[in-house]
Design a protein around this motif. Structure first.
Motif, PDB file in Angstrom:
ATOM      1  N   SER A 184     145.713  86.005  52.466  1.00  0.00           N
ATOM      2  CA  SER A 184     145.778  85.147  51.285  1.00  0.00           C
ATOM      3  C   SER A 184     144.677  85.510  50.293  1.00  0.00           C
ATOM      4  O   SER A 184     144.900  85.592  49.094  1.00  0.00           O
ATOM      5  N   LEU A 185     143.429  85.743  50.801  1.00  0.00           N
ATOM      6  CA  LEU A 185     142.314  86.082  49.918  1.00  0.00           C
ATOM      7  C   LEU A 185     142.528  87.435  49.248  1.00  0.00           C
ATOM      8  O   LEU A 185     142.172  87.631  48.081  1.00  0.00           O
ATOM      9  N   GLU A 186     143.122  88.385  49.969  1.00  0.00           N
ATOM     10  CA  GLU A 186     143.355  89.705  49.380  1.00  0.00           C
ATOM     11  C   GLU A 186     144.369  89.620  48.242  1.00  0.00           C
ATOM     12  O   GLU A 186     144.234  90.320  47.229  1.00  0.00           O
ATOM     13  N   LYS A 187     145.399  88.783  48.407  1.00  0.00           N
ATOM     14  CA  LYS A 187     146.346  88.618  47.317  1.00  0.00           C
ATOM     15  C   LYS A 187     145.675  88.022  46.091  1.00  0.00           C
ATOM     16  O   LYS A 187     145.902  88.461  44.960  1.00  0.00           O
ATOM     17  N   GLU A 188     144.843  87.014  46.319  1.00  0.00           N
ATOM     18  CA  GLU A 188     144.141  86.374  45.191  1.00  0.00           C
ATOM     19  C   GLU A 188     143.177  87.342  44.516  1.00  0.00           C
ATOM     20  O   GLU A 188     143.038  87.370  43.291  1.00  0.00           O
ATOM     21  N   LEU A 189     142.517  88.188  45.308  1.00  0.00           N
ATOM     22  CA  LEU A 189     141.582  89.174  44.753  1.00  0.00           C
ATOM     23  C   LEU A 189     142.316  90.185  43.894  1.00  0.00           C
ATOM     24  O   LEU A 189     141.840  90.581  42.821  1.00  0.00           O
ATOM     25  N   ASN A 190     143.477  90.629  44.355  1.00  0.00           N
ATOM     26  CA  ASN A 190     144.262  91.577  43.570  1.00  0.00           C
ATOM     27  C   ASN A 190     144.687  90.957  42.249  1.00  0.00           C
ATOM     28  O   ASN A 190     144.742  91.627  41.210  1.00  0.00           O
ATOM     29  N   ASN A 191     145.012  89.661  42.279  1.00  0.00           N
ATOM     30  CA  ASN A 191     145.430  88.982  41.065  1.00  0.00           C
ATOM     31  C   ASN A 191     144.294  88.926  40.043  1.00  0.00           C
ATOM     32  O   ASN A 191     144.496  89.221  38.858  1.00  0.00           O
ATOM     33  N   VAL A 192     143.062  88.605  40.504  1.00  0.00           N
ATOM     34  CA  VAL A 192     141.912  88.519  39.586  1.00  0.00           C
ATOM     35  C   VAL A 192     141.538  89.886  39.055  1.00  0.00           C
ATOM     36  O   VAL A 192     141.220  90.069  37.879  1.00  0.00           O
ATOM     37  N   SER A 193     141.616  90.885  39.934  1.00  0.00           N
ATOM     38  CA  SER A 193     141.285  92.252  39.488  1.00  0.00           C
ATOM     39  C   SER A 193     142.249  92.716  38.430  1.00  0.00           C
ATOM     40  O   SER A 193     141.878  93.438  37.488  1.00  0.00           O
ATOM     41  N   SER A 194     143.497  92.297  38.557  1.00  0.00           N
ATOM     42  CA  SER A 194     144.501  92.675  37.559  1.00  0.00           C
ATOM     43  C   SER A 194     144.178  92.065  36.207  1.00  0.00           C
ATOM     44  O   SER A 194     144.327  92.701  35.170  1.00  0.00           O
ATOM     45  N   LYS A 195     143.688  90.796  36.256  1.00  0.00           N
ATOM     46  CA  LYS A 195     143.322  90.144  34.993  1.00  0.00           C
ATOM     47  C   LYS A 195     142.166  90.858  34.325  1.00  0.00           C
ATOM     48  O   LYS A 195     142.143  91.029  33.101  1.00  0.00           O
ATOM     49  N   ILE A 196     141.170  91.265  35.114  1.00  0.00           N
ATOM     50  CA  ILE A 196     140.001  91.946  34.526  1.00  0.00           C
ATOM     51  C   ILE A 196     140.390  93.288  33.931  1.00  0.00           C
ATOM     52  O   ILE A 196     139.909  93.677  32.862  1.00  0.00           O
ATOM     53  N   SER A 197     141.266  93.994  34.623  1.00  0.00           N
ATOM     54  CA  SER A 197     141.676  95.305  34.115  1.00  0.00           C
ATOM     55  C   SER A 197     142.496  95.211  32.845  1.00  0.00           C
ATOM     56  O   SER A 197     142.585  96.195  32.103  1.00  0.00           O
TER      57      SER A 197
END
Length: 798
Positions: A426-439
């Motif tokens: 679950s945390l890895e999915k959320e991390l990928n989502n935030v990283s996508s926003k930053i990029s």
């Protein structure tokens, strides 16, 4: 009878040494008086030196005493630190630069003096005229001092002379003139003159006639002040300085110190103002440049955001970055717990029974409690297994409990591993989502952040320079002195040099040391006997009959009837001591006393005549024979018409027809004394004494007289005395104080040891009263009027 040296109580070496000096006490008194007079004259005409003292406090020593060169840029710290210590300020105060300014302000290189009877006296502040040098700084480059004499001839005119009294010309007060290529101006001083020899008191008479002026090179005056200036810290850790200056004038010493402090503060203020002005100019230039850079950056940001339609995305990106950081931390924690759980599971799945880790970081409390219980059972099992077999019921029961608890822990671990894997995904999915926003943040925003960062740097520099600009302006408006005056210069009332008590003490010591040194050196190189003690030291086994005092020039050298002089008393003592020696000879016939000495001039004739005279006054019939037929002197004591040609011993020895009665002269001063002179000087005196006629002479004399005294020749020069000594009963050996060398006593000792002289006893002639031994110097004046101190001193110097 006097005893020899071995039988006499000797004074202690210290008292003997002291007596050698104390007997010359009039010389000590004279020397002390002369040195004290010299000290008085020196103090009368010596130049007094007074010491002035001032105290200052050096402020802000760590910061350079105020606004330092880099204080405005101190926070930037690009040029390092600059510290100013009290030791540095001492060197500044002693610098030639500051002292030169003081010399110039007070005209210290120009000295005024008046001529006195003994010495010239300088003037300060009270000179009747003032000399001004019109050439700028020429006194700095003078090779040597320039002197002149000014003679006052009226209210407006004066005559100018050089130091050789050559008249230069008549000059006018207030009008410039040239002297040795220097332009000068003389103005009258509207103050009363001072008498320099009257302790600085004002003289009511303001008229003056002559004045000497010296123009000294400034460098010499500066060096003189610098040598007399002493600056030190009052306390080792403090910043208070004590300034001391020696000078012959109190006021001049005070003026120099006060002006030196004033010049020091002015120089420091000047330095601070120059630094502040340069700093203000530098800050203003930098502010202008920074202001342009800041304006350009702000306009660039405005144009960039307008053209790209950008909003405030910086805050949003910061939120996403913060969120990403937090999720990443949670993922790391989940992975850590997963690794721990899997490791623990692997350890439990092993077949052997062993302890498992506790509190390893898992957040499941059931697993932690089960692990603790499992380890307790394992510990108990292992302890029982050491002392029992596998079939033991307790051991089997413990093994069953361990296996049951292991299964329960493994089930719990499986549940925990599943739960952690689920949370991690679950945390890895959320991390990928935030990283996508930053990029997805536009690259333009990153450019905007770079521009904003440059703007903040330039703005900080701008604000700092504005602050330092105000600090510099305040420093220019308020310039406090570097040195705070604690005590103004004040000179002591009494001079520090010369110190009267020390000078008088030094003169007193010198007055004692000079005669002591003289007497000590004299004792080293002086090889003459002085008293009976010298005889006793070198001839310890020889008796001393007595001492004959030194006679004044106007004193007769022979004794008279009822004579109570020191000379008469000394020969009475000699007579008594000699009588003891004569009585010791067990013979009833007349005794013969032979008087001799080592060299000519020791007083044989004087001693022999007075011995014969003294015995004759006692009632004995005495014959005095002139036994020195080579250099006869006895005729001086015989009669007014006797001379060296008068017949005597020589004629008796040569002419067998002559009898003793034909040649004897009766003394006109003593009825019991007869004198047989030496007679003509023969060519062969030694051969005459060897004749049989000699024995006849002494036999005849002994038959007609109670005592025979022979005045013989010196023993070291001729053999006559040694030839006739066999007829003598006692040999009276005469030595003379301040005349006989001590080395001659060795000859006397050798002669006695060789048996050439019979029954020797010594008489010391010409002894000063101060050198008399055994109290004779007191006894000889017994019954006489006591002399006062002045008479004693006069007698000593005579």
């Amino acid at each position: 009878m006097s005893t020899n040296n071995m039988e006499t109580d000797q004074p202690s070496p210290l008292s003997e040494q002291l007596n050698q000096y104390l007997r010359y006490w009039p010389w000590f008194i004279t020397s002390i008086v002369l040195f004290l007079i010299a000290g008085f004259i020196y103090l009368r005409y010596a130049t007094n030196q007074y010491e002035a003292t001032a105290t200052i406090l050096i402020k802000d020593t760590q910061g350079g005493g105020g606004f330092s060169e880099l204080a405005a840029l101190g926070d930037i710290d690009v040029l390092g630190s600059s510290f100013n210590t009290v030791e540095n300020e001492i060197e500044v105060l002693r610098s030639n630069k500051l002292i030169n300014v003081v010399v110039d302000q007070l005209d210290l290189n120009i000295s005024y003096s008046v001529e006195g009877n003994i010495k010239s006296g300088q003037l300060y502040r009270d000179n009747p005229i003032k000399l001004t040098i019109l050439n700028d700084s020429i006194d700095y480059f003078l090779p040597e001092s320039i002197g002149m004499k000014i003679e006052n001839i009226g209210d407006e005119k004066f005559k100018l002379y050089d130091l050789n009294d050559k008249e230069i010309g008549v000059q006018t007060y207030g009008k410039g003139f040239s002297f040795q290529n220097i332009d000068l101006l003389v103005l009258p001083n509207n103050i009363g003159s001072t008498n320099p020899f009257n302790n600085g008191e004002k003289n009511a008479n303001k008229d003056w006639s002559e004045l000497f002026i010296n123009i000294n090179p400034v460098r010499e005056t500066t060096e003189s002040i610098k040598n007399n200036l002493n600056i030190k810290k009052s306390d080792r850790r403090g910043s208070v300085l004590e300034l001391r200056l020696k000078d012959q004038f109190k006021l001049r010493a005070q003026d120099i110190l006060n002006n030196l402090i004033k010049v020091f503060n002015q120089d420091a203020i000047k330095d601070k103002n120059e630094v502040a002005q340069n700093t203000a100019q530098f800050i203003e230039e930098r502010l202008s440049s920074v202001r342009k850079d800041l304006d350009s950056l702000e306009r660039g940001i405005q144009n960039f955001k307008t053209s790209e339609n950008l909003t405030d995305l910086i805050a949003e990106s910061e939120i996403n970055l913060t969120s990403k950081l937090g999720i990443s931390r949670e993922v790391i924690v989940a992975e850590t717990q997963l690794n721990i759980a899997e490791s623990l599971k692997k350890r439990l799945e092993r077949s052997q029974i062993e302890l498992i880790p506790e509190n390893v970081g898992l957040n499941d409390f059931d697993i932690q409690a089960s692990s603790a219980s499992y380890n307790l059972l394992v510990q108990e099992y292992l302890k029982f297994r050491k002392n029992s077999s596998e079939d033991n019921p307790i051991l089997k029961n413990l093994l069953n409990q361990i296996e049951s608890l292991k299964e329960a822990i493994l089930i719990s671990l499986d549940n925990v591993i599943f739960s952690i894997n689920t949370k991690k995904n679950s945390l890895e999915k959320e991390l990928n989502n935030v990283s996508s926003k930053i990029s997805n943040i536009p690259g333009n925003e990153r450019v905007n952040r770079d521009i904003e960062r440059d703007r903040l740097v330039i703005e900080a520099i701008y604000l700092l320079l504005n602050e330092k600009k105000e600090t510099t302006a305040i420093s220019l408006a308020v310039t406090a002195p570097k040195a705070k005056i604690v005590d103004y210069a004040l000179a002591a009332k009494n001079p520090v040099s010369p110190k009267r008590k020390i000078v008088y003490l030094a003169m007193l010591i010198a007055g004692v040391l000079v005669p002591v040194t003289f007497l000590y050196v004299r004792s080293i190189f002086y090889n003459k006997i002085e008293s009976r003690k010298d005889i006793e030291k070198q001839l310890p086994t020889v008796n001393i009959l007595g001492e004959v005092p030194k006679l004044d020039r106007d004193t007769v050298d022979f004794i008279t009837v009822n004579d109570r002089s020191v000379l008469a008393e000394s020969f009475r003592i000699i007579r008594t001591n000699l009588q003891y020696k004569l009585n010791a000879i067990k013979r009833n016939e007349t005794k013969i006393v032979l008087v001799t000495s080592t060299v000519k001039g020791e007083g044989k004739t004087l001693v022999s005549y007075n011995i014969a005279n003294t015995f004759a006054f006692s009632g004995k019939k005495v014959l005095l024979i002139g036994g020195d037929i080579r250099n006869p002197q006895l005729h001086r004591y015989s009669s007014s018409n006797a001379s060296k040609r008068t017949k005597g011993v020589t004629e008796y020895l040569v002419n067998n027809d002559l009898t003793l009665n034909d040649l004897v002269i009766h003394s006109s001063k003593n009825d019991n004394l007869d004198i047989l002179l030496s007679g003509a000087i023969p060519p062969n005196p030694a051969e005459l004494w060897m004749q049989d006629r000699t024995k006849e002479l002494f036999d005849k004399a002994k038959s007609n007289y109670d005592l025979v005294v022979i005045d013989s020749a010196p023993t070291i020069l001729v053999t006559d005395t040694l030839l006739i000594n066999k007829y003598a009963d006692v040999t009276a050996y005469v030595t003379r104080a301040s005349y006989t060398d001590k080395s001659l006593l060795d000859f006397v000792s050798d002669t006695i040891k060789a048996g050439k002289l019979k029954n020797v006893a010594v008489i010391v002639n010409n002894v000063k009263l101060a050198n008399f031994g055994y109290g004779n110097k007191y006894g000889y004046v017994y019954g006489e009027d006591k002399k006062n101190l002045l008479t004693k001193i006069k007698s000593f110097f005579r």
